[in-house]
Design a protein around this motif. Structure first.
Motif, PDB file in Angstrom:
ATOM      1  N   PRO A 112       4.819  10.515 -12.821  1.00  0.00           N
ATOM      2  CA  PRO A 112       3.495  10.851 -12.644  1.00  0.00           C
ATOM      3  C   PRO A 112       3.089   9.035 -12.396  1.00  0.00           C
ATOM      4  O   PRO A 112       2.436   8.353 -11.761  1.00  0.00           O
ATOM      5  CB  PRO A 112       2.595  11.266 -13.414  1.00  0.00           C
ATOM      6  N   VAL A 113       3.395   7.931 -13.565  1.00  0.00           N
ATOM      7  CA  VAL A 113       2.703   6.798 -14.104  1.00  0.00           C
ATOM      8  C   VAL A 113       4.363   6.782 -13.390  1.00  0.00           C
ATOM      9  O   VAL A 113       3.410   5.084 -12.298  1.00  0.00           O
ATOM     10  CB  VAL A 113       3.219   6.345 -14.949  1.00  0.00           C
ATOM     11  N   ARG A 114       5.328   6.748 -13.089  1.00  0.00           N
ATOM     12  CA  ARG A 114       5.853   6.178 -11.885  1.00  0.00           C
ATOM     13  C   ARG A 114       5.466   6.094 -10.344  1.00  0.00           C
ATOM     14  O   ARG A 114       5.912   5.435 -10.178  1.00  0.00           O
ATOM     15  CB  ARG A 114       7.313   6.467 -12.449  1.00  0.00           C
ATOM     16  N   ARG A 115       5.066   6.805 -10.280  1.00  0.00           N
ATOM     17  CA  ARG A 115       4.893   7.252  -8.852  1.00  0.00           C
ATOM     18  C   ARG A 115       3.923   6.691  -8.200  1.00  0.00           C
ATOM     19  O   ARG A 115       3.902   6.037  -7.987  1.00  0.00           O
ATOM     20  CB  ARG A 115       4.755   8.861  -8.177  1.00  0.00           C
ATOM     21  N   ALA A 116       2.591   6.694  -9.750  1.00  0.00           N
ATOM     22  CA  ALA A 116       1.711   5.506  -8.761  1.00  0.00           C
ATOM     23  C   ALA A 116       2.037   4.473  -8.909  1.00  0.00           C
ATOM     24  O   ALA A 116       1.120   3.145  -8.408  1.00  0.00           O
ATOM     25  CB  ALA A 116       0.175   5.680  -9.980  1.00  0.00           C
ATOM     26  N   ARG A 117       3.094   3.349  -9.884  1.00  0.00           N
ATOM     27  CA  ARG A 117       3.448   2.413  -9.842  1.00  0.00           C
ATOM     28  C   ARG A 117       4.301   2.018  -8.363  1.00  0.00           C
ATOM     29  O   ARG A 117       4.311   0.493  -7.607  1.00  0.00           O
ATOM     30  CB  ARG A 117       4.071   2.608 -11.012  1.00  0.00           C
ATOM     31  N   ASN A 118       5.162   3.107  -8.318  1.00  0.00           N
ATOM     32  CA  ASN A 118       5.490   2.827  -7.160  1.00  0.00           C
ATOM     33  C   ASN A 118       4.810   2.623  -5.593  1.00  0.00           C
ATOM     34  O   ASN A 118       4.445   2.300  -4.608  1.00  0.00           O
ATOM     35  CB  ASN A 118       6.449   4.182  -6.678  1.00  0.00           C
TER      36      ASN A 118
ATOM     37  N   LEU B 194       1.735   1.475  -6.247  1.00  0.00           N
ATOM     38  CA  LEU B 194       1.032   0.141  -6.408  1.00  0.00           C
ATOM     39  C   LEU B 194       2.024  -1.043  -5.487  1.00  0.00           C
ATOM     40  O   LEU B 194       1.680  -2.128  -5.044  1.00  0.00           O
ATOM     41  CB  LEU B 194       0.292   0.628  -7.096  1.00  0.00           C
ATOM     42  N   ARG B 195       2.734  -0.818  -5.272  1.00  0.00           N
ATOM     43  CA  ARG B 195       4.271  -1.649  -5.580  1.00  0.00           C
ATOM     44  C   ARG B 195       4.099  -1.634  -3.421  1.00  0.00           C
ATOM     45  O   ARG B 195       4.275  -3.104  -3.393  1.00  0.00           O
ATOM     46  CB  ARG B 195       5.580  -1.365  -5.693  1.00  0.00           C
ATOM     47  N   LEU B 196       4.287  -1.133  -3.227  1.00  0.00           N
ATOM     48  CA  LEU B 196       3.558  -0.964  -1.654  1.00  0.00           C
ATOM     49  C   LEU B 196       2.828  -2.010  -0.909  1.00  0.00           C
ATOM     50  O   LEU B 196       2.987  -1.779  -0.064  1.00  0.00           O
ATOM     51  CB  LEU B 196       3.720   0.671  -1.063  1.00  0.00           C
ATOM     52  N   TYR B 197       1.417  -1.886  -1.665  1.00  0.00           N
ATOM     53  CA  TYR B 197       0.508  -2.395  -1.349  1.00  0.00           C
ATOM     54  C   TYR B 197       0.931  -4.018  -1.768  1.00  0.00           C
ATOM     55  O   TYR B 197      -0.243  -4.745  -1.387  1.00  0.00           O
ATOM     56  CB  TYR B 197      -0.671  -2.053  -1.992  1.00  0.00           C
ATOM     57  N   THR B 198       1.483  -4.205  -2.852  1.00  0.00           N
ATOM     58  CA  THR B 198       1.774  -5.943  -2.961  1.00  0.00           C
ATOM     59  C   THR B 198       2.193  -6.526  -2.268  1.00  0.00           C
ATOM     60  O   THR B 198       3.805  -6.264  -0.997  1.00  0.00           O
ATOM     61  CB  THR B 198       2.251  -5.848  -4.114  1.00  0.00           C
ATOM     62  N   ASN B 199       2.492  -7.444  -2.176  1.00  0.00           N
ATOM     63  CA  ASN B 199       3.217  -9.249  -1.639  1.00  0.00           C
ATOM     64  C   ASN B 199       4.199  -9.389  -1.944  1.00  0.00           C
ATOM     65  O   ASN B 199       4.083 -10.355  -3.010  1.00  0.00           O
ATOM     66  CB  ASN B 199       2.173  -9.712  -0.605  1.00  0.00           C
ATOM     67  N   PRO B 200       5.409  -9.137  -2.380  1.00  0.00           N
ATOM     68  CA  PRO B 200       6.636  -9.173  -2.674  1.00  0.00           C
ATOM     69  C   PRO B 200       7.144 -10.283  -2.509  1.00  0.00           C
ATOM     70  O   PRO B 200       7.760 -11.317  -3.517  1.00  0.00           O
ATOM     71  CB  PRO B 200       8.039  -8.823  -2.179  1.00  0.00           C
ATOM     72  N   GLY B 201       6.252 -11.266  -2.099  1.00  0.00           N
ATOM     73  CA  GLY B 201       6.235 -12.444  -1.709  1.00  0.00           C
ATOM     74  C   GLY B 201       5.267 -13.953  -2.138  1.00  0.00           C
ATOM     75  O   GLY B 201       5.604 -15.066  -2.921  1.00  0.00           O
ATOM     76  N   GLU B 202       4.479 -13.310  -3.021  1.00  0.00           N
ATOM     77  CA  GLU B 202       3.148 -13.744  -3.920  1.00  0.00           C
ATOM     78  C   GLU B 202       4.315 -13.691  -5.203  1.00  0.00           C
ATOM     79  O   GLU B 202       3.920 -12.435  -6.400  1.00  0.00           O
ATOM     80  CB  GLU B 202       2.352 -13.535  -3.401  1.00  0.00           C
ATOM     81  N   GLN B 203       3.839 -14.396  -6.118  1.00  0.00           N
ATOM     82  CA  GLN B 203       3.969 -14.335  -8.139  1.00  0.00           C
ATOM     83  C   GLN B 203       3.289 -14.068  -8.161  1.00  0.00           C
ATOM     84  O   GLN B 203       3.662 -12.953  -9.245  1.00  0.00           O
ATOM     85  CB  GLN B 203       4.443 -16.309  -8.328  1.00  0.00           C
TER      86      GLN B 203
ATOM     87  N   LEU C 256       3.314  -6.918 -11.463  1.00  0.00           N
ATOM     88  CA  LEU C 256       4.578  -5.078 -11.372  1.00  0.00           C
ATOM     89  C   LEU C 256       5.266  -5.341 -12.675  1.00  0.00           C
ATOM     90  O   LEU C 256       5.457  -5.165 -13.346  1.00  0.00           O
ATOM     91  CB  LEU C 256       5.225  -5.217  -9.933  1.00  0.00           C
ATOM     92  N   LYS C 257       5.903  -6.840 -12.900  1.00  0.00           N
ATOM     93  CA  LYS C 257       7.120  -6.783 -14.158  1.00  0.00           C
ATOM     94  C   LYS C 257       6.083  -6.304 -15.492  1.00  0.00           C
ATOM     95  O   LYS C 257       6.540  -5.677 -16.315  1.00  0.00           O
ATOM     96  CB  LYS C 257       7.051  -8.017 -13.983  1.00  0.00           C
TER      97      LYS C 257
END
Length: 185
Positions: free
Chosen positions: A88-94, A96-105, A111-112
């Protein structure tokens, strides 16, 4: 100017009126686009806030499971059901990852740190697991998320162009401030 025929004045007036209409249409398009983008960004802020809240709930459940581990010398991750327990926590983190911008530090750092906090809960032996350390890191994660939301809200309030100018100016001034501090040291 007395030598110009009336048709030249009519033509000049028509050209000026056409330019005004063209500029007005362009400006209206920009305002409409900014309004649409602003609405979508506000929706994104609400959705990512909900996703982060769900992630934090799942992280709290994982914390409870890790601290209730019956084997004090072993980490929670050593249990045979760890994959199922952490799903469940991995699913929620994943999510959340979909909402973030990989181009912004800032988004990547968030996420790290989330992954690092999960690892702390699963890979640390129960006897070494410190609740106050978990809470400190959880609060830092929440603060980083709040900073991201504040930055995005500023982007909504100021508009994309002014926000970019301000962000660029902040980078320049913080860079020059660091350089002057390095020279002084």
């Amino acid at each position: 100017m007395e030598g110009l025929p009336d048709s030249a004045w009519i033509f000049a007036g028509s050209v000026i009126a056409a330019l005004i209409v063209l500029f007005s249409g362009w400006l209206q398009q920009k305002i409409s686009r900014a309004s649409t983008v602003s609405g979508y960004r506000q929706k994104w802020i609400q959705d990512i806030r909900k996703a982060f809240s769900e992630y934090m709930d799942e992280l709290e459940k994982l914390s409870d499971l890790a601290s209730a581990n019956s084997e004090s010398g072993h980490s929670f991750g050593a249990r045979s059901t760890v994959l199922e327990d952490t799903r469940p926590v991995r699913r929620a983190r994943n999510y959340l990852r979909l909402y973030t911008n990989p181009g912004e530090q800032g988004h990547l750092d968030l996420l790290k740190e989330a992954k690092s906090l999960e690892s702390y809960l699963t890979d640390t032996a129960r006897k070494d697991l410190k609740l106050n350390e978990y809470e400190r890191r959880r609060d830092e994660l929440t603060k980083a998320f709040q900073d991201i939301l504040k930055e995005e809200w500023d982007r909504v309030k100021m508009g994309e162009l002014w926000w970019r100018i301000r962000r660029c100016w902040r980078r320049i001034t913080s860079h020059s401030r660091r350089r002057s501090q390095a020279r002084a040291a």
